[in-house]
Scaffold this motif. Structure first.
Motif, mmCIF file in Angstrom:
data_model
loop_
_atom_site.group_PDB
_atom_site.id
_atom_site.type_symbol
_atom_site.label_atom_id
_atom_site.label_comp_id
_atom_site.label_asym_id
_atom_site.label_seq_id
_atom_site.Cartn_x
_atom_site.Cartn_y
_atom_site.Cartn_z
ATOM 1 N N ARG A 184 -21.183 -4.120 -1.368
ATOM 2 C CA ARG A 184 -20.163 -4.034 -0.326
ATOM 3 C C ARG A 184 -18.929 -4.831 -0.749
ATOM 4 N NH1 ARG A 184 -21.513 -2.318 5.084
ATOM 5 N NH2 ARG A 184 -22.949 -0.594 4.787
ATOM 6 N N GLY A 185 -17.769 -4.274 -0.458
ATOM 7 C CA GLY A 185 -16.515 -4.933 -0.807
ATOM 8 C C GLY A 185 -15.897 -4.410 -2.083
ATOM 9 N N CYS A 186 -16.681 -3.648 -2.885
ATOM 10 C CA CYS A 186 -16.152 -3.077 -4.127
ATOM 11 C C CYS A 186 -15.598 -1.676 -3.862
ATOM 12 C CB CYS A 186 -17.252 -2.990 -5.182
ATOM 13 S SG CYS A 186 -17.877 -4.585 -5.746
ATOM 14 N N GLU A 187 -14.587 -1.315 -4.603
ATOM 15 C CA GLU A 187 -13.980 0.011 -4.464
ATOM 16 C C GLU A 187 -14.637 0.996 -5.409
ATOM 17 O OE1 GLU A 187 -9.783 1.413 -5.836
ATOM 18 O OE2 GLU A 187 -9.523 0.586 -3.812
ATOM 19 N N GLY A 188 -14.898 2.196 -4.900
ATOM 20 C CA GLY A 188 -15.503 3.234 -5.723
ATOM 21 C C GLY A 188 -15.527 4.553 -4.988
ATOM 22 N N ALA A 189 -16.324 5.486 -5.497
ATOM 23 C CA ALA A 189 -16.424 6.816 -4.891
ATOM 24 C C ALA A 189 -17.342 6.751 -3.671
ATOM 25 C CB ALA A 189 -16.959 7.812 -5.911
ATOM 26 N N LEU A 190 -16.863 7.321 -2.569
ATOM 27 C CA LEU A 190 -17.622 7.296 -1.319
ATOM 28 C C LEU A 190 -18.652 8.418 -1.288
ATOM 29 C CD1 LEU A 190 -17.814 6.058 1.601
ATOM 30 C CD2 LEU A 190 -16.265 7.893 2.301
ATOM 31 N N GLN A 191 -19.861 8.091 -0.792
ATOM 32 C CA GLN A 191 -20.892 9.092 -0.545
ATOM 33 C C GLN A 191 -21.461 8.865 0.853
ATOM 34 O OE1 GLN A 191 -23.724 8.888 -3.791
ATOM 35 N NE2 GLN A 191 -22.389 10.054 -5.148
ATOM 36 N N ILE A 192 -21.814 9.963 1.522
ATOM 37 C CA ILE A 192 -22.212 9.905 2.929
ATOM 38 C C ILE A 192 -23.499 10.701 3.132
ATOM 39 C CG2 ILE A 192 -21.465 10.393 5.312
ATOM 40 C CD1 ILE A 192 -18.579 10.776 4.057
ATOM 41 N N ARG A 193 -24.394 10.201 4.005
ATOM 42 C CA ARG A 193 -25.537 11.005 4.420
ATOM 43 C C ARG A 193 -25.898 10.684 5.879
ATOM 44 N NH1 ARG A 193 -30.796 8.779 0.986
ATOM 45 N NH2 ARG A 193 -30.961 6.716 1.972
ATOM 46 N N GLY A 194 -26.656 11.586 6.485
ATOM 47 C CA GLY A 194 -27.026 11.392 7.883
ATOM 48 C C GLY A 194 -26.950 12.691 8.658
ATOM 49 N N PRO A 195 -27.345 12.653 9.937
ATOM 50 C CA PRO A 195 -27.414 13.878 10.746
ATOM 51 C C PRO A 195 -26.069 14.498 11.093
ATOM 52 C CG PRO A 195 -27.883 11.933 12.081
ATOM 53 C CD PRO A 195 -27.832 11.471 10.667
ATOM 54 N N GLN A 196 -24.963 13.776 10.862
ATOM 55 C CA GLN A 196 -23.651 14.364 11.132
ATOM 56 C C GLN A 196 -23.182 15.299 10.020
ATOM 57 O OE1 GLN A 196 -21.573 10.654 13.442
ATOM 58 N NE2 GLN A 196 -20.205 12.112 12.480
ATOM 59 N N LEU A 197 -23.876 15.293 8.885
ATOM 60 C CA LEU A 197 -23.403 16.065 7.741
ATOM 61 C C LEU A 197 -23.516 17.567 7.955
ATOM 62 C CD1 LEU A 197 -24.636 14.438 4.412
ATOM 63 C CD2 LEU A 197 -22.347 14.416 5.404
ATOM 64 N N LEU A 198 -22.629 18.279 7.275
ATOM 65 C CA LEU A 198 -22.692 19.735 7.230
ATOM 66 C C LEU A 198 -24.022 20.199 6.638
ATOM 67 C CD1 LEU A 198 -20.544 21.054 4.232
ATOM 68 C CD2 LEU A 198 -21.344 18.704 4.406
ATOM 69 N N MET A 199 -24.476 21.370 7.035
ATOM 70 C CA MET A 199 -25.653 21.976 6.412
ATOM 71 C C MET A 199 -25.292 22.507 5.032
ATOM 72 S SD MET A 199 -27.362 24.017 9.618
ATOM 73 C CE MET A 199 -25.857 24.920 10.015
ATOM 74 N N GLY A 200 -24.024 22.785 4.852
ATOM 75 C CA GLY A 200 -23.535 23.297 3.578
ATOM 76 C C GLY A 200 -22.248 24.066 3.810
ATOM 77 N N TYR A 201 -21.608 24.425 2.710
ATOM 78 C CA TYR A 201 -20.431 25.291 2.790
ATOM 79 C C TYR A 201 -20.888 26.747 2.794
ATOM 80 C CZ TYR A 201 -17.468 21.270 1.591
ATOM 81 O OH TYR A 201 -16.814 20.067 1.597
ATOM 82 N N THR A 202 -20.001 27.641 3.183
ATOM 83 C CA THR A 202 -20.321 29.059 3.068
ATOM 84 C C THR A 202 -20.343 29.478 1.602
ATOM 85 O OG1 THR A 202 -17.976 29.525 3.442
ATOM 86 C CG2 THR A 202 -19.447 29.702 5.342
ATOM 87 N N ASP A 203 -19.749 28.661 0.737
ATOM 88 C CA ASP A 203 -19.757 28.870 -0.706
ATOM 89 C C ASP A 203 -20.907 28.053 -1.287
ATOM 90 O OD1 ASP A 203 -19.363 28.690 -3.464
ATOM 91 O OD2 ASP A 203 -17.190 28.724 -3.311
ATOM 92 N N ALA A 204 -21.937 28.733 -1.772
ATOM 93 C CA ALA A 204 -23.141 28.049 -2.264
ATOM 94 C C ALA A 204 -22.838 27.135 -3.452
ATOM 95 C CB ALA A 204 -24.202 29.068 -2.658
ATOM 96 N N LEU A 205 -21.918 27.539 -4.326
ATOM 97 C CA LEU A 205 -21.591 26.728 -5.489
ATOM 98 C C LEU A 205 -20.946 25.415 -5.066
ATOM 99 C CD1 LEU A 205 -21.389 26.308 -8.531
ATOM 100 C CD2 LEU A 205 -19.228 27.587 -8.522
ATOM 101 N N ARG A 206 -20.029 25.477 -4.111
ATOM 102 C CA ARG A 206 -19.384 24.255 -3.631
ATOM 103 C C ARG A 206 -20.420 23.331 -2.974
ATOM 104 N NH1 ARG A 206 -14.315 22.612 -2.888
ATOM 105 N NH2 ARG A 206 -13.430 24.661 -3.343
#
Length: 228
Positions: A184-206
């Motif tokens: 915590r406190g370091c800068e980097g690429a953000l990643q998220i998980r949990g029940p608020q997330l999308l099921m997926g895009y309509t584009d399977a590759l994305r």
């Protein structure tokens, strides 16, 4: 949604995701006595949750604008004693400008939550000078709305300089260029998980590119403080 890319993307959201995202607003104290102003279309995530799902969840009132006009918004806020609204920084900018030019003694919007794009800290401070509390938030269509939001009672500097506090329904981590979690406190690429997330895009590759092992990679750089 287009997000930070130019091409539109279809986002598949579950009812669970929308319900969890609505809970973020309840978490900052929005209740039955509040009156909301929906400045975005109800077909947009920024209009759907505060304009429709939140009132249905807590029993508060909602004023829905057919199109954006700052002067009309100020009149509606005064007439209906609106307490909360949300949208992109452009709406907040227009409200601050309108309040500066309006010398009448009228009811001011109590709390505006600005998200969807970078909100200048000086804009949050400017809102304070015209009698309106504003705060920054972080979220996107892929997370069914905000995953970080500030209380209207948070200190001005926190509301101006940070995108709120993480909500309970999501987990985030910041990783280095090799995908390894950083403290915590370091800068980097953000990643998220949990029940608020999308099921997926309509584009399977994305979907495959941005959803890995349950973690969603929005392509954002972030820093998460020790207190969230």
């Amino acid at each position: 949604t287009s997000g930070t890319t130019s091409a539109p993307k279809g986002v598949r959201l579950s009812s669970t995701a929308l319900t969890q995202a609505t809970g973020a607003w309840i978490g900052i104290g929005v209740g039955r006595s509040d009156v909301g102003l929906a400045v975005a279309p109800l077909a947009h995530i920024a209009g759907l949750i505060p304009g429709a799902l939140l009132p249905l969840s807590v029993g508060c009132s909602s004023v829905i604008m057919p199109k954006w006009d700052a002067r009309d918004a100020v009149d509606l806020i005064d007439r209906h004693r609106v307490t909360i609204s949300a949208g992109a920084a452009v709406f907040l900018h227009d409200l601050v400008r309108e309040y500066r030019s309006n010398t009448e003694s009228i009811h001011r919007l109590s709390h505006f939550v600005s998200g969807g794009a970078a909100t200048p800290p000086d804009l949050v401070r400017a809102a304070e000078t015209v009698g309106m509390r504003a705060s920054r938030a972080f979220g996107m269509t892929e997370t069914a709305g905000v995953i970080a939001i500030a209380s209207p009672f948070a200190p001005l500097e926190r509301r101006a300089e940070y995108d709120g506090c993480l909500v309970d329904s999501v987990e985030v981590r910041v990783v280095d260029e090799n995908g390894q979690p950083l403290p915590r406190g370091c800068e980097g690429a953000l990643q998220i998980r949990g029940p608020q997330l999308l099921m997926g895009y309509t584009d399977a590759l994305r979907t495959t590119e941005q959803l890995r092992d349950g973690w969603f990679d929005p392509g954002d750089v972030a820093r998460v403080t020790t207190d969230g």
